[in-house]
Design an enzyme around this catalytic site. Structure first.
Site, mmCIF file in Angstrom:
data_model
loop_
_atom_site.group_PDB
_atom_site.id
_atom_site.type_symbol
_atom_site.label_atom_id
_atom_site.label_comp_id
_atom_site.label_asym_id
_atom_site.label_seq_id
_atom_site.Cartn_x
_atom_site.Cartn_y
_atom_site.Cartn_z
ATOM 1 N N THR A 70 -6.473 -1.989 -6.247
ATOM 2 C CA THR A 70 -7.364 -2.363 -7.339
ATOM 3 C C THR A 70 -8.325 -1.237 -7.692
ATOM 4 O OG1 THR A 70 -8.950 -4.016 -8.115
ATOM 5 C CG2 THR A 70 -9.068 -3.417 -5.785
ATOM 6 N N GLY A 81 -6.446 -7.073 -13.215
ATOM 7 C CA GLY A 81 -6.485 -5.678 -12.841
ATOM 8 C C GLY A 81 -5.994 -5.400 -11.440
ATOM 9 N N THR A 82 -6.210 -6.300 -10.506
ATOM 10 C CA THR A 82 -5.750 -6.089 -9.142
ATOM 11 C C THR A 82 -4.254 -6.346 -9.066
ATOM 12 O OG1 THR A 82 -7.886 -6.711 -8.239
ATOM 13 C CG2 THR A 82 -5.997 -6.883 -6.758
ATOM 14 N N VAL A 83 -3.556 -5.451 -8.371
ATOM 15 C CA VAL A 83 -2.123 -5.607 -8.160
ATOM 16 C C VAL A 83 -1.921 -6.074 -6.727
ATOM 17 C CG1 VAL A 83 0.087 -4.402 -8.055
ATOM 18 C CG2 VAL A 83 -1.590 -3.776 -9.799
#
Length: 145
Positions: A130, A111-113
């Site tokens: 995120t 989910g975190t970019v």
């Protein structure tokens, strides 16, 4: 410095609200900034860049970050909370709360970019955005800078 990094379909806090975090660092200048627990900013990374370029602060969060965006930024887009919500994420939180009312989703979830870039002159920059973990406590934000 940054092009648009899309942040949509965020996860819900255990209070069924949306809170997103973003941060960036310019390795050449050493400047860094972030925003935490924002709920209506379409691209939080753009707001983090505005904080870095327009204030002496390293981190703004919650309603203070959104107030700064409203008063001092022409690049930040606001959305309604519904823009970020999906039925899949709502169901994910409902299932999590049925299983165990005191935990969040597993930390190995995606989910975190994040991005790291180096330009032709060897200057380094990093960015992260995120929505956090499903079921996180309201007001908790990830270390983004």
């Amino acid at each position: 410095m940054l092009e648009k990094v899309r942040n949509r379909r965020s996860v819900f806090t255990r209070d069924f609200t949306i809170e997103m975090d973003a941060g960036l660092m310019d390795g050449h200048s050493g400047n860094a900034a972030g925003v935490g627990a924002v709920s209506r900013i379409k691209n939080p990374i753009i707001l983090a860049n505005e904080v870095m370029s327009k204030t002496p602060h390293a981190l703004l969060c919650c309603s203070g970050a959104e107030k700064f965006a409203k008063n001092c930024s022409t690049n930040v887009v606001f959305e309604t909370p519904e823009y970020f919500q999906t039925q899949i994420r709502r169901q994910q939180l409902e299932n999590l709360l049925k299983e165990n009312n005191c935990s969040t989703e597993k930390s190995d979830s995606l989910g975190t970019v994040g991005a790291v870039a180096i330009d032709e002159n060897g200057r380094l920059a990093t960015a992260s955005s995120t929505g956090g973990l499903s079921g996180k406590l309201s007001g908790k934000f990830c270390p983004v800078i």
